[in-house]
Scaffold this motif. Structure first.
Motif, PDB file in Angstrom:
ATOM      1  N   THR A  11     -67.322  17.991  -0.023  1.00 32.90           N
ATOM      2  CA  THR A  11     -65.837  18.324  -0.604  1.00 32.90           C
ATOM      3  C   THR A  11     -65.486  17.359  -1.577  1.00 32.90           C
ATOM      4  OG1 THR A  11     -64.619  17.078   1.451  1.00 32.90           O
ATOM      5  CG2 THR A  11     -65.014  19.634   1.543  1.00 32.90           C
ATOM      6  N   CYS A  12     -66.341  16.789  -2.206  1.00 34.38           N
ATOM      7  CA  CYS A  12     -66.066  15.501  -3.115  1.00 34.38           C
ATOM      8  C   CYS A  12     -66.187  16.085  -4.585  1.00 34.38           C
ATOM      9  CB  CYS A  12     -67.087  14.316  -3.018  1.00 34.38           C
ATOM     10  SG  CYS A  12     -67.052  13.244  -4.151  1.00 34.38           S
ATOM     11  N   PRO A  13     -64.935  16.199  -5.139  1.00 29.97           N
ATOM     12  CA  PRO A  13     -65.038  16.626  -6.630  1.00 29.97           C
ATOM     13  C   PRO A  13     -65.714  15.613  -7.383  1.00 29.97           C
ATOM     14  CG  PRO A  13     -62.730  15.874  -5.969  1.00 29.97           C
ATOM     15  CD  PRO A  13     -63.516  15.861  -4.591  1.00 29.97           C
ATOM     16  N   TYR A  14     -65.502  14.205  -7.321  1.00 29.43           N
ATOM     17  CA  TYR A  14     -66.109  13.361  -8.072  1.00 29.43           C
ATOM     18  C   TYR A  14     -67.894  13.569  -8.039  1.00 29.43           C
ATOM     19  CZ  TYR A  14     -61.749  11.403  -8.754  1.00 29.43           C
ATOM     20  OH  TYR A  14     -60.231  11.302  -8.987  1.00 29.43           O
ATOM     21  N   CYS A  15     -68.333  13.931  -6.731  1.00 28.84           N
ATOM     22  CA  CYS A  15     -69.999  14.094  -6.522  1.00 28.84           C
ATOM     23  C   CYS A  15     -70.109  15.356  -7.453  1.00 28.84           C
ATOM     24  CB  CYS A  15     -70.020  14.524  -5.173  1.00 28.84           C
ATOM     25  SG  CYS A  15     -69.485  13.276  -4.078  1.00 28.84           S
ATOM     26  N   VAL A  16     -69.274  16.411  -7.448  1.00 35.02           N
ATOM     27  CA  VAL A  16     -69.643  17.322  -8.357  1.00 35.02           C
ATOM     28  C   VAL A  16     -69.775  16.952  -9.987  1.00 35.02           C
ATOM     29  CG1 VAL A  16     -68.938  19.895  -9.035  1.00 35.02           C
ATOM     30  CG2 VAL A  16     -68.907  19.039  -6.565  1.00 35.02           C
ATOM     31  N   GLN A  17     -68.740  16.324 -10.207  1.00 35.59           N
ATOM     32  CA  GLN A  17     -68.951  15.837 -11.608  1.00 35.59           C
ATOM     33  C   GLN A  17     -69.992  15.097 -11.918  1.00 35.59           C
ATOM     34  OE1 GLN A  17     -66.693  16.843 -14.070  1.00 35.59           O
ATOM     35  NE2 GLN A  17     -65.978  18.341 -12.491  1.00 35.59           N
ATOM     36  N   ALA A  18     -70.354  14.015 -11.105  1.00 37.21           N
ATOM     37  CA  ALA A  18     -71.634  13.254 -11.252  1.00 37.21           C
ATOM     38  C   ALA A  18     -72.683  13.942 -11.378  1.00 37.21           C
ATOM     39  CB  ALA A  18     -71.463  12.228 -10.036  1.00 37.21           C
ATOM     40  N   GLU A  19     -72.954  15.111 -10.482  1.00 31.15           N
ATOM     41  CA  GLU A  19     -73.973  16.278 -10.725  1.00 31.15           C
ATOM     42  C   GLU A  19     -74.005  16.773 -11.987  1.00 31.15           C
ATOM     43  OE1 GLU A  19     -76.514  19.286  -7.942  1.00 31.15           O
ATOM     44  OE2 GLU A  19     -74.573  18.438  -7.169  1.00 31.15           O
ATOM     45  N   ARG A  20     -72.844  17.157 -12.411  1.00 28.43           N
ATOM     46  CA  ARG A  20     -72.903  17.827 -13.658  1.00 28.43           C
ATOM     47  C   ARG A  20     -73.128  16.951 -14.931  1.00 28.43           C
ATOM     48  NH1 ARG A  20     -67.264  21.312 -12.594  1.00 28.43           N
ATOM     49  NH2 ARG A  20     -68.189  22.760 -11.397  1.00 28.43           N
ATOM     50  N   LEU A  21     -72.521  15.598 -14.879  1.00 32.94           N
ATOM     51  CA  LEU A  21     -72.955  14.778 -15.846  1.00 32.94           C
ATOM     52  C   LEU A  21     -74.511  14.541 -15.746  1.00 32.94           C
ATOM     53  CD1 LEU A  21     -71.205  11.425 -16.731  1.00 32.94           C
ATOM     54  CD2 LEU A  21     -73.785  11.773 -16.947  1.00 32.94           C
ATOM     55  N   LEU A  22     -75.047  14.417 -14.745  1.00 37.38           N
ATOM     56  CA  LEU A  22     -76.541  13.970 -14.689  1.00 37.38           C
ATOM     57  C   LEU A  22     -77.307  15.353 -15.342  1.00 37.38           C
ATOM     58  CD1 LEU A  22     -76.917  12.097 -11.358  1.00 37.38           C
ATOM     59  CD2 LEU A  22     -77.284  11.305 -13.777  1.00 37.38           C
ATOM     60  N   GLY A  23     -76.944  16.609 -15.027  1.00 34.20           N
ATOM     61  CA  GLY A  23     -77.437  17.855 -15.325  1.00 34.20           C
ATOM     62  C   GLY A  23     -77.219  17.986 -16.847  1.00 34.20           C
ATOM     63  N   ARG A  24     -76.244  17.569 -17.455  1.00 32.56           N
ATOM     64  CA  ARG A  24     -76.078  17.719 -19.025  1.00 32.56           C
ATOM     65  C   ARG A  24     -77.018  16.757 -19.620  1.00 32.56           C
ATOM     66  NH1 ARG A  24     -70.650  17.800 -17.673  1.00 32.56           N
ATOM     67  NH2 ARG A  24     -70.289  15.598 -18.271  1.00 32.56           N
ATOM     68  N   LYS A  25     -77.683  15.763 -18.900  1.00 31.22           N
ATOM     69  CA  LYS A  25     -78.537  14.681 -19.215  1.00 31.22           C
ATOM     70  C   LYS A  25     -79.923  15.399 -18.896  1.00 31.22           C
ATOM     71  CE  LYS A  25     -76.032  11.281 -20.516  1.00 31.22           C
ATOM     72  NZ  LYS A  25     -75.928  10.994 -21.988  1.00 31.22           N
TER      73      LYS A  25
END
Length: 85
Positions: A11-25
């Motif tokens: 349920t962690c929104p910051y975890c989702v954002q971290a995964e998205r940032l890494l995905g963009r990389k």
């Protein structure tokens, strides 16, 4: 290949954002450890990072920190070298 481990909760929104940032990389291989599955996993995260919040991110065994730390590394230009980019 860079080894990335992220301790997270479902349920962690910051975890989702971290995964998205890494995905963009271009990072597709991410070892996600859901600490909700076991108190032992939470204890491991705390022992390795010294922190109780998620996400906690490790790149090649080095503790990077949480989402804010990941963003700071990216904005400062230090994330790409850690990711081998």
């Amino acid at each position: 290949m860079t080894d990335i481990t992220m301790f997270h909760t479902s349920t962690c929104p910051y975890c989702v954002q971290a995964e998205r940032l890494l995905g963009r990389k271009g990072i597709t291989a991410l070892n996600k450890v859901n600490i909700e599955q076991s108190p032992t996993l939470r204890d491991e995260m705390i022992a390795r990072s010294g922190r109780r919040t998620v996400p906690q991110i490790f790149i090649d065994g080095e503790h990077i920190g949480g989402f804010d730390d990941l963003v700071r590394l990216d904005q400062g230009g230090a994330l790409d070298p850690l990711l081998g980019l």
